[in-house]
Design a protein around this motif. Structure first.
Motif, PDB file in Angstrom:
ATOM      1  N   LEU A   1       0.826  -1.207   0.000  1.00 55.05           N
ATOM      2  CA  LEU A   1       0.000   0.000   0.000  1.00 55.05           C
ATOM      3  C   LEU A   1       0.864   1.262   0.000  1.00 55.05           C
ATOM      4  O   LEU A   1       0.698   2.159  -0.834  1.00 55.05           O
ATOM      5  CB  LEU A   1      -0.927  -0.005   1.216  1.00 55.05           C
ATOM      6  N   PHE A   2       1.825   1.311   0.927  1.00 50.60           N
ATOM      7  CA  PHE A   2       2.627   2.529   1.031  1.00 50.60           C
ATOM      8  C   PHE A   2       3.665   2.630  -0.082  1.00 50.60           C
ATOM      9  O   PHE A   2       4.076   3.733  -0.449  1.00 50.60           O
ATOM     10  CB  PHE A   2       3.279   2.597   2.423  1.00 50.60           C
ATOM     11  N   THR A   3       4.076   1.482  -0.647  1.00 51.83           N
ATOM     12  CA  THR A   3       4.969   1.542  -1.816  1.00 51.83           C
ATOM     13  C   THR A   3       4.233   2.151  -3.007  1.00 51.83           C
ATOM     14  O   THR A   3       4.784   3.011  -3.719  1.00 51.83           O
ATOM     15  CB  THR A   3       5.462   0.127  -2.175  1.00 51.83           C
ATOM     16  N   GLY A   4       3.002   1.733  -3.238  1.00 47.70           N
ATOM     17  CA  GLY A   4       2.215   2.307  -4.320  1.00 47.70           C
ATOM     18  C   GLY A   4       1.950   3.787  -4.098  1.00 47.70           C
ATOM     19  O   GLY A   4       2.012   4.596  -5.037  1.00 47.70           O
ATOM     20  N   MET A   5       1.678   4.147  -2.859  1.00 47.37           N
ATOM     21  CA  MET A   5       1.405   5.555  -2.549  1.00 47.37           C
ATOM     22  C   MET A   5       2.628   6.435  -2.782  1.00 47.37           C
ATOM     23  O   MET A   5       2.527   7.511  -3.388  1.00 47.37           O
ATOM     24  CB  MET A   5       0.925   5.673  -1.094  1.00 47.37           C
ATOM     25  N   VAL A   6       3.787   5.976  -2.331  1.00 42.80           N
ATOM     26  CA  VAL A   6       4.986   6.813  -2.495  1.00 42.80           C
ATOM     27  C   VAL A   6       5.421   6.848  -3.957  1.00 42.80           C
ATOM     28  O   VAL A   6       5.935   7.871  -4.444  1.00 42.80           O
ATOM     29  CB  VAL A   6       6.119   6.302  -1.570  1.00 42.80           C
ATOM     30  N   LEU A   7       5.186   5.758  -4.686  1.00 44.61           N
ATOM     31  CA  LEU A   7       5.490   5.758  -6.125  1.00 44.61           C
ATOM     32  C   LEU A   7       4.656   6.813  -6.839  1.00 44.61           C
ATOM     33  O   LEU A   7       5.173   7.587  -7.669  1.00 44.61           O
ATOM     34  CB  LEU A   7       5.176   4.383  -6.708  1.00 44.61           C
TER      35      LEU A   7
ATOM     36  N   VAL B   1       3.206   3.642 -11.866  1.00 49.33           N
ATOM     37  CA  VAL B   1       2.866   2.835 -10.685  1.00 49.33           C
ATOM     38  C   VAL B   1       2.570   1.392 -11.093  1.00 49.33           C
ATOM     39  O   VAL B   1       3.078   0.436 -10.486  1.00 49.33           O
ATOM     40  CB  VAL B   1       1.647   3.445  -9.950  1.00 49.33           C
ATOM     41  N   GLY B   2       1.777   1.201 -12.138  1.00 49.07           N
ATOM     42  CA  GLY B   2       1.400  -0.145 -12.563  1.00 49.07           C
ATOM     43  C   GLY B   2       2.587  -0.968 -13.022  1.00 49.07           C
ATOM     44  O   GLY B   2       2.790  -2.103 -12.571  1.00 49.07           O
ATOM     45  N   LEU B   3       3.393  -0.399 -13.920  1.00 43.49           N
ATOM     46  CA  LEU B   3       4.543  -1.153 -14.443  1.00 43.49           C
ATOM     47  C   LEU B   3       5.573  -1.436 -13.352  1.00 43.49           C
ATOM     48  O   LEU B   3       6.126  -2.540 -13.281  1.00 43.49           O
ATOM     49  CB  LEU B   3       5.196  -0.377 -15.590  1.00 43.49           C
ATOM     50  N   SER B   4       5.834  -0.440 -12.497  1.00 45.16           N
ATOM     51  CA  SER B   4       6.837  -0.640 -11.435  1.00 45.16           C
ATOM     52  C   SER B   4       6.415  -1.751 -10.484  1.00 45.16           C
ATOM     53  O   SER B   4       7.241  -2.583 -10.081  1.00 45.16           O
ATOM     54  CB  SER B   4       7.033   0.660 -10.652  1.00 45.16           C
ATOM     55  N   LEU B   5       5.138  -1.771 -10.136  1.00 44.29           N
ATOM     56  CA  LEU B   5       4.668  -2.791  -9.198  1.00 44.29           C
ATOM     57  C   LEU B   5       4.592  -4.162  -9.851  1.00 44.29           C
ATOM     58  O   LEU B   5       5.043  -5.158  -9.282  1.00 44.29           O
ATOM     59  CB  LEU B   5       3.298  -2.391  -8.645  1.00 44.29           C
ATOM     60  N   LEU B   6       4.009  -4.227 -11.045  1.00 47.59           N
ATOM     61  CA  LEU B   6       3.807  -5.530 -11.680  1.00 47.59           C
ATOM     62  C   LEU B   6       5.119  -6.212 -12.031  1.00 47.59           C
ATOM     63  O   LEU B   6       5.274  -7.426 -11.858  1.00 47.59           O
ATOM     64  CB  LEU B   6       2.954  -5.369 -12.939  1.00 47.59           C
ATOM     65  N   LYS B   7       6.088  -5.432 -12.532  1.00 41.24           N
ATOM     66  CA  LYS B   7       7.317  -6.046 -13.039  1.00 41.24           C
ATOM     67  C   LYS B   7       8.413  -6.169 -11.997  1.00 41.24           C
ATOM     68  O   LYS B   7       9.244  -7.077 -12.079  1.00 41.24           O
ATOM     69  CB  LYS B   7       7.836  -5.244 -14.235  1.00 41.24           C
TER      70      LYS B   7
ATOM     71  N   PRO C   1       6.739  -8.294  -6.914  1.00 43.60           N
ATOM     72  CA  PRO C   1       7.389  -9.574  -6.593  1.00 43.60           C
ATOM     73  C   PRO C   1       8.617  -9.446  -5.704  1.00 43.60           C
ATOM     74  O   PRO C   1       8.833 -10.286  -4.814  1.00 43.60           O
ATOM     75  CB  PRO C   1       7.756 -10.138  -7.978  1.00 43.60           C
ATOM     76  N   VAL C   2       9.428  -8.398  -5.897  1.00 50.83           N
ATOM     77  CA  VAL C   2      10.661  -8.270  -5.094  1.00 50.83           C
ATOM     78  C   VAL C   2      10.334  -7.980  -3.629  1.00 50.83           C
ATOM     79  O   VAL C   2      10.853  -8.640  -2.721  1.00 50.83           O
ATOM     80  CB  VAL C   2      11.571  -7.169  -5.679  1.00 50.83           C
ATOM     81  N   LEU C   3       9.457  -7.000  -3.382  1.00 46.21           N
ATOM     82  CA  LEU C   3       9.118  -6.674  -1.999  1.00 46.21           C
ATOM     83  C   LEU C   3       8.384  -7.817  -1.312  1.00 46.21           C
ATOM     84  O   LEU C   3       8.611  -8.091  -0.131  1.00 46.21           O
ATOM     85  CB  LEU C   3       8.273  -5.397  -1.952  1.00 46.21           C
TER      86      LEU C   3
ATOM     87  N   ILE D   1      -2.997  -4.188  -4.273  1.00 48.40           N
ATOM     88  CA  ILE D   1      -3.026  -3.240  -3.157  1.00 48.40           C
ATOM     89  C   ILE D   1      -2.176  -1.999  -3.470  1.00 48.40           C
ATOM     90  O   ILE D   1      -2.563  -0.856  -3.183  1.00 48.40           O
ATOM     91  CB  ILE D   1      -2.513  -3.917  -1.865  1.00 48.40           C
ATOM     92  N   GLY D   2      -1.014  -2.212  -4.081  1.00 52.02           N
ATOM     93  CA  GLY D   2      -0.143  -1.090  -4.428  1.00 52.02           C
ATOM     94  C   GLY D   2      -0.773  -0.167  -5.450  1.00 52.02           C
ATOM     95  O   GLY D   2      -0.667   1.063  -5.354  1.00 52.02           O
ATOM     96  N   ILE D   3      -1.444  -0.749  -6.454  1.00 54.89           N
ATOM     97  CA  ILE D   3      -2.107   0.070  -7.480  1.00 54.89           C
ATOM     98  C   ILE D   3      -3.256   0.865  -6.865  1.00 54.89           C
ATOM     99  O   ILE D   3      -3.462   2.036  -7.201  1.00 54.89           O
ATOM    100  CB  ILE D   3      -2.601  -0.840  -8.627  1.00 54.89           C
ATOM    101  N   VAL D   4      -3.989   0.245  -5.957  1.00 57.65           N
ATOM    102  CA  VAL D   4      -5.075   0.967  -5.271  1.00 57.65           C
ATOM    103  C   VAL D   4      -4.498   2.104  -4.417  1.00 57.65           C
ATOM    104  O   VAL D   4      -5.040   3.223  -4.409  1.00 57.65           O
ATOM    105  CB  VAL D   4      -5.900  -0.005  -4.399  1.00 57.65           C
ATOM    106  N   GLY D   5      -3.403   1.836  -3.718  1.00 56.54           N
ATOM    107  CA  GLY D   5      -2.754   2.890  -2.934  1.00 56.54           C
ATOM    108  C   GLY D   5      -2.287   4.036  -3.816  1.00 56.54           C
ATOM    109  O   GLY D   5      -2.430   5.212  -3.465  1.00 56.54           O
ATOM    110  N   GLY D   6      -1.737   3.693  -4.979  1.00 56.26           N
ATOM    111  CA  GLY D   6      -1.317   4.724  -5.925  1.00 56.26           C
ATOM    112  C   GLY D   6      -2.490   5.546  -6.423  1.00 56.26           C
ATOM    113  O   GLY D   6      -2.362   6.765  -6.639  1.00 56.26           O
ATOM    114  N   TYR D   7      -3.636   4.881  -6.589  1.00 60.93           N
ATOM    115  CA  TYR D   7      -4.832   5.605  -7.050  1.00 60.93           C
ATOM    116  C   TYR D   7      -5.258   6.670  -6.040  1.00 60.93           C
ATOM    117  O   TYR D   7      -5.605   7.792  -6.422  1.00 60.93           O
ATOM    118  CB  TYR D   7      -5.975   4.615  -7.280  1.00 60.93           C
ATOM    119  N   PHE D   8      -5.252   6.302  -4.746  1.00 59.03           N
ATOM    120  CA  PHE D   8      -5.664   7.261  -3.718  1.00 59.03           C
ATOM    121  C   PHE D   8      -4.810   8.533  -3.770  1.00 59.03           C
ATOM    122  O   PHE D   8      -5.324   9.653  -3.699  1.00 59.03           O
ATOM    123  CB  PHE D   8      -5.590   6.632  -2.331  1.00 59.03           C
TER     124      PHE D   8
END
Length: 259
Positions: free
Chosen positions: A61-67, A89-95, A99-101, A163-170
């Protein structure tokens, strides 16, 4: 003297790689050679996956938000508009980050627990007792954890992406005032190959985590101090291996046109 130390380190590393290969071969053998203990497998899936949901949720969540925040303000400084926030946000999280975090989180929480549990059983001679009872330790201890990690780590990775993409959306919508339709259109425009890119990586990270933890646990000696050292070693090796292999996996998958 220095050459002898270097030679010994290389020989130790080669012996460890060989032992890991043997452990993987024996694990695959017992997966297909005997009926699975499904109750134990589901119990391990709960330990690996369900109990990792809270920490994975917070991390993603917070990774998507800060991205989203960093991307929006960086593009606003250059183009005067928060462009491509959804795409980044989408490409960074998906690729990468999903998976790394997830792999790092699971290595710290689950890998440590597996190494400590099996290591404790080893130093208290419970593993030897399994042999006495006619039960193979690899079948009883390694196979359920192996299957649980291979199933649950990719699922956790997909969950972290969402979750990260949703956090990025907010952040994009309420902080940067990016219209919802633009953000979600950019997410929908991401190709399916990009999602497979991260999914394949998560399977590889699951393999690294469970094999390292089980190997370190089965090789533990020296009482409580040895268990502590094995646990620390399993976590450090897993995390470093995930980060190092990330580059080579990325290069390999890109060369095959996956993501």
């Amino acid at each position: 003297m220095l050459f002898q130390v270097f030679t010994q380190r290389v020989l130790d590393l080669a012996a460890a790689v060989g032992s890991v290969a043997v452990l993987i071969r024996r694990t695959l053998y017992w997966i297909f050679a005997a009926p699975l203990d499904t109750r134990n497998v589901f119990a391990q899936m709960s330990e690996v996956g369900v109990k990792s949901f809270p920490v994975t949720s917070l991390t993603a969540l917070f990774t998507g938000m800060v991205l989203a925040l960093q991307t929006g303000f960086s593009f606003r400084r250059v183009f005067n508009e928060p462009l491509y926030v959804g795409t980044v946000v989408g490409l960074s999280l998906l690729k990468e980050l999903g998976p790394v975090l997830t792999g790092v989180v699971v290595a710290g929480r689950v890998g440590a627990a597996i190494a400590a549990e099996i290591g404790t059983m080893n130093v208290t001679e419970q593993v030897d007792a399994l042999y006495t009872l006619g039960t193979n330790p690899v079948r009883y201890l390694v196979v359920p954890r192996f299957l649980a990690c291979l199933v649950m780590v990719p699922l956790l990775s997909v969950y972290a992406d969402v979750i990260g993409i949703v956090g990025g959306y907010f952040v994009a919508h309420f902080r940067l005032h990016v219209p919802s339709s633009i953000y979600w259109d950019e997410i929908k425009a991401i190709h399916l190959e990009d999602a497979f890119h991260g999914l394949i990586k998560s399977v590889a990270y699951a393999l690294i985590i469970v094999v390292t933890a089980c190997y370190k646990g089965l090789r533990t000696s020296g009482g409580a101090e040895g268990v502590g050292q094995a646990t620390t070693s399993a976590v450090v090796i897993s995390m470093v291996s995930i980060l190092v292999s990330d580059y080579f996996l990325s290069a390999l998958l890109v060369s095959f046109g996956i993501g």
